[in-house]
Scaffold this motif. Structure first.
Motif, PDB file in Angstrom:
ATOM      1  N   LEU A 177       0.646  -1.608  -0.271  1.00  0.00           N
ATOM      2  CA  LEU A 177      -0.489   0.160  -0.367  1.00  0.00           C
ATOM      3  C   LEU A 177       0.992   1.071  -0.100  1.00  0.00           C
ATOM      4  N   ALA A 178       1.704   0.814   0.901  1.00  0.00           N
ATOM      5  CA  ALA A 178       2.569   2.510   0.841  1.00  0.00           C
ATOM      6  C   ALA A 178       3.322   2.427  -0.563  1.00  0.00           C
ATOM      7  N   ASN A 179       3.581   1.688  -1.376  1.00  0.00           N
ATOM      8  CA  ASN A 179       4.648   1.772  -2.647  1.00  0.00           C
ATOM      9  C   ASN A 179       3.607   2.299  -3.461  1.00  0.00           C
ATOM     10  N   GLU A 180       2.454   1.723  -2.672  1.00  0.00           N
ATOM     11  CA  GLU A 180       1.368   2.427  -3.884  1.00  0.00           C
ATOM     12  C   GLU A 180       1.335   3.836  -4.085  1.00  0.00           C
ATOM     13  N   LEU A 181       0.820   3.786  -2.672  1.00  0.00           N
ATOM     14  CA  LEU A 181       0.382   5.739  -2.428  1.00  0.00           C
ATOM     15  C   LEU A 181       1.893   6.306  -2.853  1.00  0.00           C
ATOM     16  N   PHE A 182       3.281   5.650  -2.328  1.00  0.00           N
ATOM     17  CA  PHE A 182       4.006   7.363  -3.062  1.00  0.00           C
ATOM     18  C   PHE A 182       3.841   6.908  -5.052  1.00  0.00           C
ATOM     19  N   ASP A 183       3.618   5.824  -5.176  1.00  0.00           N
ATOM     20  CA  ASP A 183       3.940   6.223  -6.885  1.00  0.00           C
ATOM     21  C   ASP A 183       2.765   7.008  -6.997  1.00  0.00           C
ATOM     22  N   ALA A 184       1.170   6.796  -6.360  1.00  0.00           N
ATOM     23  CA  ALA A 184       0.302   7.544  -7.266  1.00  0.00           C
ATOM     24  C   ALA A 184       1.213   9.592  -6.713  1.00  0.00           C
ATOM     25  N   LYS A 185       1.547   8.994  -5.618  1.00  0.00           N
ATOM     26  CA  LYS A 185       1.762  11.198  -4.632  1.00  0.00           C
ATOM     27  C   LYS A 185       2.833  11.428  -6.386  1.00  0.00           C
ATOM     28  N   LYS A 186       3.940  10.490  -6.428  1.00  0.00           N
ATOM     29  CA  LYS A 186       4.972  11.264  -7.581  1.00  0.00           C
ATOM     30  C   LYS A 186       4.247  10.987  -8.941  1.00  0.00           C
ATOM     31  N   LYS A 187       3.316  10.183  -9.575  1.00  0.00           N
ATOM     32  CA  LYS A 187       2.603  10.239 -10.844  1.00  0.00           C
ATOM     33  C   LYS A 187       1.894  11.528 -10.458  1.00  0.00           C
ATOM     34  N   GLU A 188       1.309  12.168  -9.383  1.00  0.00           N
ATOM     35  CA  GLU A 188       0.662  13.309  -9.231  1.00  0.00           C
ATOM     36  C   GLU A 188       1.785  14.881  -9.336  1.00  0.00           C
ATOM     37  N   LEU A 189       2.332  14.802  -8.687  1.00  0.00           N
ATOM     38  CA  LEU A 189       3.356  15.712  -8.681  1.00  0.00           C
ATOM     39  C   LEU A 189       4.133  15.802  -9.969  1.00  0.00           C
ATOM     40  N   GLU A 190       4.125  15.045 -10.956  1.00  0.00           N
ATOM     41  CA  GLU A 190       4.964  14.734 -12.182  1.00  0.00           C
ATOM     42  C   GLU A 190       4.606  15.737 -13.046  1.00  0.00           C
ATOM     43  N   GLU A 191       2.861  15.357 -12.714  1.00  0.00           N
ATOM     44  CA  GLU A 191       2.097  15.965 -13.944  1.00  0.00           C
ATOM     45  C   GLU A 191       1.679  17.458 -13.462  1.00  0.00           C
ATOM     46  N   LYS A 192       1.805  17.587 -12.282  1.00  0.00           N
ATOM     47  CA  LYS A 192       1.764  19.015 -11.719  1.00  0.00           C
ATOM     48  C   LYS A 192       3.105  19.932 -12.394  1.00  0.00           C
ATOM     49  N   GLN A 193       4.063  18.739 -12.402  1.00  0.00           N
ATOM     50  CA  GLN A 193       5.901  19.680 -12.512  1.00  0.00           C
ATOM     51  C   GLN A 193       4.814  20.129 -14.289  1.00  0.00           C
ATOM     52  N   VAL A 194       4.969  18.988 -15.271  1.00  0.00           N
ATOM     53  CA  VAL A 194       4.516  19.378 -16.411  1.00  0.00           C
ATOM     54  C   VAL A 194       3.812  20.766 -16.690  1.00  0.00           C
ATOM     55  N   GLU A 195       2.527  20.511 -15.766  1.00  0.00           N
ATOM     56  CA  GLU A 195       1.259  21.431 -16.124  1.00  0.00           C
ATOM     57  C   GLU A 195       1.539  22.831 -15.985  1.00  0.00           C
ATOM     58  N   GLU A 196       2.430  22.755 -15.085  1.00  0.00           N
ATOM     59  CA  GLU A 196       3.172  24.786 -14.492  1.00  0.00           C
ATOM     60  C   GLU A 196       4.255  24.488 -15.721  1.00  0.00           C
ATOM     61  N   LYS A 197       4.782  24.086 -16.408  1.00  0.00           N
ATOM     62  CA  LYS A 197       5.949  23.880 -17.312  1.00  0.00           C
ATOM     63  C   LYS A 197       5.225  25.034 -18.794  1.00  0.00           C
ATOM     64  N   LEU A 198       4.069  24.086 -18.936  1.00  0.00           N
ATOM     65  CA  LEU A 198       3.822  24.038 -20.318  1.00  0.00           C
ATOM     66  C   LEU A 198       2.860  26.270 -20.220  1.00  0.00           C
ATOM     67  N   LYS A 199       2.712  25.848 -18.411  1.00  0.00           N
ATOM     68  CA  LYS A 199       2.269  26.955 -18.297  1.00  0.00           C
ATOM     69  C   LYS A 199       3.220  28.170 -18.610  1.00  0.00           C
ATOM     70  N   LYS A 200       3.935  27.994 -18.397  1.00  0.00           N
ATOM     71  CA  LYS A 200       5.061  29.029 -18.468  1.00  0.00           C
ATOM     72  C   LYS A 200       5.256  29.344 -19.432  1.00  0.00           C
ATOM     73  N   GLU A 201       5.243  28.096 -20.560  1.00  0.00           N
ATOM     74  CA  GLU A 201       6.207  28.547 -22.005  1.00  0.00           C
ATOM     75  C   GLU A 201       4.913  29.188 -23.115  1.00  0.00           C
ATOM     76  N   SER A 202       3.460  28.634 -22.345  1.00  0.00           N
ATOM     77  CA  SER A 202       2.614  28.433 -23.222  1.00  0.00           C
ATOM     78  C   SER A 202       2.847  30.288 -24.298  1.00  0.00           C
ATOM     79  N   VAL A 203       2.420  30.561 -25.161  1.00  0.00           N
ATOM     80  CA  VAL A 203       2.300  31.872 -25.820  1.00  0.00           C
ATOM     81  C   VAL A 203       0.880  32.847 -25.582  1.00  0.00           C
ATOM     82  N   ASP A 204       1.061  33.431 -25.314  1.00  0.00           N
ATOM     83  CA  ASP A 204      -0.512  34.217 -25.815  1.00  0.00           C
ATOM     84  C   ASP A 204      -0.408  34.828 -27.360  1.00  0.00           C
ATOM     85  N   ILE A 205      -1.716  33.921 -27.564  1.00  0.00           N
ATOM     86  CA  ILE A 205      -1.719  34.066 -28.786  1.00  0.00           C
ATOM     87  C   ILE A 205      -3.019  35.459 -29.373  1.00  0.00           C
ATOM     88  N   SER A 206      -3.015  35.915 -28.147  1.00  0.00           N
ATOM     89  CA  SER A 206      -4.284  37.034 -28.497  1.00  0.00           C
ATOM     90  C   SER A 206      -3.328  38.787 -28.104  1.00  0.00           C
TER      91      SER A 206
END
Ligand code: DAH
Length: 342
Positions: A66-95
Motif C-alpha cells: 500500500l505504501a508503495n502504491e501511495l508513493f507511486d500515485a503521489k509521484k505521478k501526481e507531482l510529475e503531472e503538476k510539474q509538466v502542467e506548470e512548465k507548459l503554463k510558463k512556456e505558453s504563448v498568449d496568441i491574443s
C-alpha cells in the motif's frame, strides 16, 4: 508504532502540500528504506508468538504494498503538476498584438525605370550610365547647342564652374556613347538617370528629376523604326490598347523633332480632365539625330542615321499612378509611400 498508526502517518505526510519530487523521494527512502519503520516492524517479528507470525507478516506486507502504491500515485501526481506548470510558463498568449515590422518595397520611380529597362534589354539595347556632373560640351555643345544658343533658355542650368554643370538632360549620354563607339559601330542604348534644372519646385517641377534617354544609330534606321519603338514603349507603360500620335516639335539635337502623345488611358480618348479633353497625353520628346550631332560625335551622316528619345520618368509615374504632385515622389513620409506600394 502500530501498523495502523504507521499507515495513518504515511498518509498524512503524503498530504503535505509542500511536497515536491525531491522531498517525496527522501520521504520514500525514509519509510521504505532498510532502516525505515516498516523494516523495523519486520524485525519485531521474532518477538511475536509463532502462531501470530504469518498473519502479522501478511499485514506488514500489505502495508508495504500500500505504501508503495501511495508513493507511486503521489509521484505521478507531482510529475503531472510539474509538466502542467512548465507548459503554463512556456505558453504563448496568441491574443497579444504582434510586433509590426516594415517591409520595404521598390519606389515607383525605380519601378518605371526597371520596366523600361526590361523592355529595351529585350530588344537588344544596352543600359548606359553617365556622369551627373557634366561638361558644357557634352550637355550642350555636342548636342548642337553652342554657347549663347537660344535653346539654352529652355533648360536653366546649375553651373559648377564655367565649364562644368549638373546635366540638364540625360541626352548628354548620346555624345559620350557615339564618341566611345568610334563612328563605326551600331548603337542601341538607353540611359536612365538624374537630371537637374534651376526650376522652382512646385506640383509639376522639381530641380532634380529623372529621365530615360534612348539612342539608336545604324546605317538604316528610319523614323518608322522610331515610331514603332515608341509605340511598343507606350503600350508597355500604359496598356496594350494604347495608341500614340506624333506632333512636330523642335529640339536642337534632332531633325525632324517630334513630341509624342499617348491616347488617354483614363477616358480611352473620349476626353477627360487628365487629357484636358483632348483624348491625348504628352509623354516624351524624340526625333532623328541631327546631322550636326552625328558629325561632331564621329558618325558620317551620309552613312549613318539615328533616332533618339527622352522620357521624363516622374511624369510617367505620376500619370500611371494618378499622383498629382511631383514632390510626393521625393517625400520620406511612409504613410504616403505605402500607398504606392507595388
Ligand atoms: N532632352 C530633352 C529634354 O530634356 C528630351 C529629348 C527630346 C531627348 C528629344 C531626346 C530627343 O533624345 O530626341 O527636354
Amino acid at each position: 508504532m502500530t501498523l495502523e498508526e504507521l499507515k495513518a502517518k504515511i498518509e498524512s505526510e503524503l498530504n503535505d502540500i509542500k511536497l515536491n519530487l525531491q522531498t517525496l523521494s527522501e520521504l520514500r527512502a525514509q519509510y521504505l528504506g532498510k532502516k525505515g519503520p516498516i523494516q523495523e516492524l519486520m524485525l519485531e517479528m521474532k518477538n511475536i508468538p509463532q502462531e501470530e507470525r504469518p498473519a502479522f507478516g501478511q499485514r506488514i506486507n500489505a502495508l508495504k504494498v500500500l505504501a508503495n502504491e501511495l508513493f507511486d500515485a503521489k509521484k505521478k501526481e507531482l510529475e503531472e503538476k510539474q509538466v502542467e506548470e512548465k507548459l503554463k510558463k512556456e505558453s504563448v498568449d496568441i491574443s497579444l498584438p504582434g510586433k509590426e515590422f516594415n517591409q520595404g518595397s521598390i519606389h515607383i520611380i525605380s519601378k518605371v525605370i526597371e520596366e523600361v529597362e526590361d523592355l529595351f534589354i529585350g530588344m537588344g539595347y544596352e543600359v548606359k550610365d553617365g556622369p551627373e556632373v557634366e561638361t558644357d560640351e557634352f550637355n550642350f555643345q555636342l548636342l548642337n547647342v553652342p554657347k549663347n544658343h537660344p535653346a539654352r533658355a529652355m533648360q536653366d542650368t546649375f553651373y559648377v564652374d564655367v565649364e562644368k554643370l549638373l546635366r540638364t538632360q540625360t541626352s548628354a549620354a548620346q555624345a559620350h556613347t557615339m564618341l566611345e563607339y568610334g563612328g563605326t559601330k551600331d548603337i542601341r542604348i538607353i540611359c536612365p538617370g538624374k537630371a537637374y534644372r534651376r526650376d522652382e519646385d512646385d506640383a509639376t517641377h522639381s530641380h532634380q528629376f529623372t529621365q530615360i534617354e534612348g539612342l539608336v544609330v545604324t546605317k538604316d534606321v528610319t523614323m518608322a523604326d522610331l515610331k514603332g519603338t515608341l509605340e511598343v514603349m507606350a503600350k508597355k507603360l500604359f496598356g496594350d490598347d494604347r495608341e500614340i500620335r506624333l506632333r512636330p516639335s523642335y529640339f536642337p539635337f534632332t531633325e525632324p523633332s517630334i513630341e509624342v502623345d499617348v491616347s488617354c488611358f483614363k477616358c480611352r480618348g473620349k476626353g477627360c480632365a487628365l487629357c484636358k479633353d483632348t483624348g491625348w497625353i504628352e509623354i516624351l520628346g524624340a526625333g532623328m539625330v541631327n546631322n550636326n550631332v552625328l558629325k561632331m560625335c564621329g558618325y558620317d551622316p551620309k552613312v549613318y542615321q539615328g533616332f533618339a528619345f527622352g522620357v521624363g520618368v516622374e511624369r510617367i509615374a505620376m500619370l500611371k499612378y494618378g499622383i498629382d504632385d511631383i514632390r510626393s515622389l521625393y517625400s520620406d513620409d511612409l504613410r504616403l509611400l505605402k500607398q504606392f506600394k507595388l
